[in-house]
Scaffold this motif. Sequence first.
Motif, short mmCIF file in Angstrom:
data_model
loop_
_atom_site.label_atom_id
_atom_site.label_comp_id
_atom_site.label_asym_id
_atom_site.label_seq_id
_atom_site.Cartn_x
_atom_site.Cartn_y
_atom_site.Cartn_z
N LEU A 195 38.41 34.49 32.23
CA LEU A 195 39.81 34.18 31.96
C LEU A 195 40.02 32.68 31.83
O LEU A 195 40.75 32.22 30.94
CB LEU A 195 40.70 34.75 33.07
CG LEU A 195 42.20 34.49 32.96
CD1 LEU A 195 42.77 35.04 31.65
CD2 LEU A 195 42.94 35.08 34.15
N TRP A 207 50.13 33.59 29.60
CA TRP A 207 49.39 34.69 30.20
C TRP A 207 50.19 35.35 31.31
O TRP A 207 50.97 34.69 32.00
CB TRP A 207 48.05 34.19 30.78
CG TRP A 207 47.26 33.40 29.79
CD1 TRP A 207 47.44 32.09 29.45
CD2 TRP A 207 46.18 33.89 28.96
NE1 TRP A 207 46.53 31.72 28.48
CE2 TRP A 207 45.76 32.80 28.15
CE3 TRP A 207 45.55 35.12 28.86
CZ2 TRP A 207 44.72 32.92 27.24
CZ3 TRP A 207 44.52 35.24 27.94
CH2 TRP A 207 44.10 34.17 27.15
N HIS A 211 46.07 41.09 35.47
CA HIS A 211 45.24 41.67 34.42
C HIS A 211 44.48 42.85 35.05
O HIS A 211 43.75 42.66 36.03
CB HIS A 211 44.25 40.65 33.87
CG HIS A 211 44.92 39.41 33.32
ND1 HIS A 211 45.37 39.33 32.03
CD2 HIS A 211 45.22 38.23 33.90
CE1 HIS A 211 45.92 38.14 31.83
NE2 HIS A 211 45.84 37.46 32.96
#
Length: 298
Positions: A195, A207, A211
């Motif tokens: 990432l 972002w 996740h």
Amino acid sequence: SIFADGGEENLREQPLHQPLHHHPRRPPLLGLHQSVSVSDKPSLLTPPAFSNDFHPLSTWHLPPSAVMSALKASCELMIVRHAERQDEVPGHTWYKDHKHRWFDPPITAEGVEHAEAVAEEMLREMGASRNFDVIHCSPLLRTVQTAEVLSHSFNCPIRLVPGLCECAAAVKARGLKWSQGTLCLERSGLAFQSLAELKALCPRATWTDEHPSSLDPFEDAVATLCEEACYHRRPKVCVVSHREGIRDLSGREGLGTPYCCVATYMYGQTMQNQAVLQYVGCRELVRFQKRGPYGDEA
């Protein structure tokens, strides 16, 4: 939007069940007509306002309005294929120069331009009512770089979903695994970009804080995203992924899937909690049309 008149308002009033986050044995998604018994009336749903440049690759298949009213919840699924990848340009040396990341090439300069043009068309069409608040993305570099353009254009964060890359040929043949916190190809152990690396490579993107780590098959990952959208009453899901996924969900093996094409599907939940999906159509930008093994088949 592909909702009937008042469809989005009706969606917010429907009873919904809690989304499921892990589907080890999820039944396959059914076509809408396979599980909803209605007469085949003409559709009242409105297709997009096609421009001369951003046009459909085939007939637009809108679900009949009677099908929509028989569902307790529904959302529109939009899948954008990544832009032109560097290893599919004649004369490239990607494989030679990047042996440990051969499966994860970046997009080309033309690919960036293409993605920007598609984002501009999408913005023109949707205006302020985009109806999604996150871009769900395969963690491969080519998809993330494509999503970066959309993130910047729509002021919308990227959420990496490992299962959205499972459909890609190189990944499907080798599988996925986590190794000491790093996503890898299971059979070779080759690592994806982290990432932190992706953030450095895609500085224009924003972002999400979360996740998912689940390594679901592609279809399950998509179904989970649609379930979550229905639960939170979001009428649209935006995904950046790969041609194989677009074709798998469409049920059309020979479907044309050029770079940066935008495929649309209708996802719904019946009163019996069956998940159903219908392929609606796919569009491309004519001025970036590139047929043959690179643009349409790779």
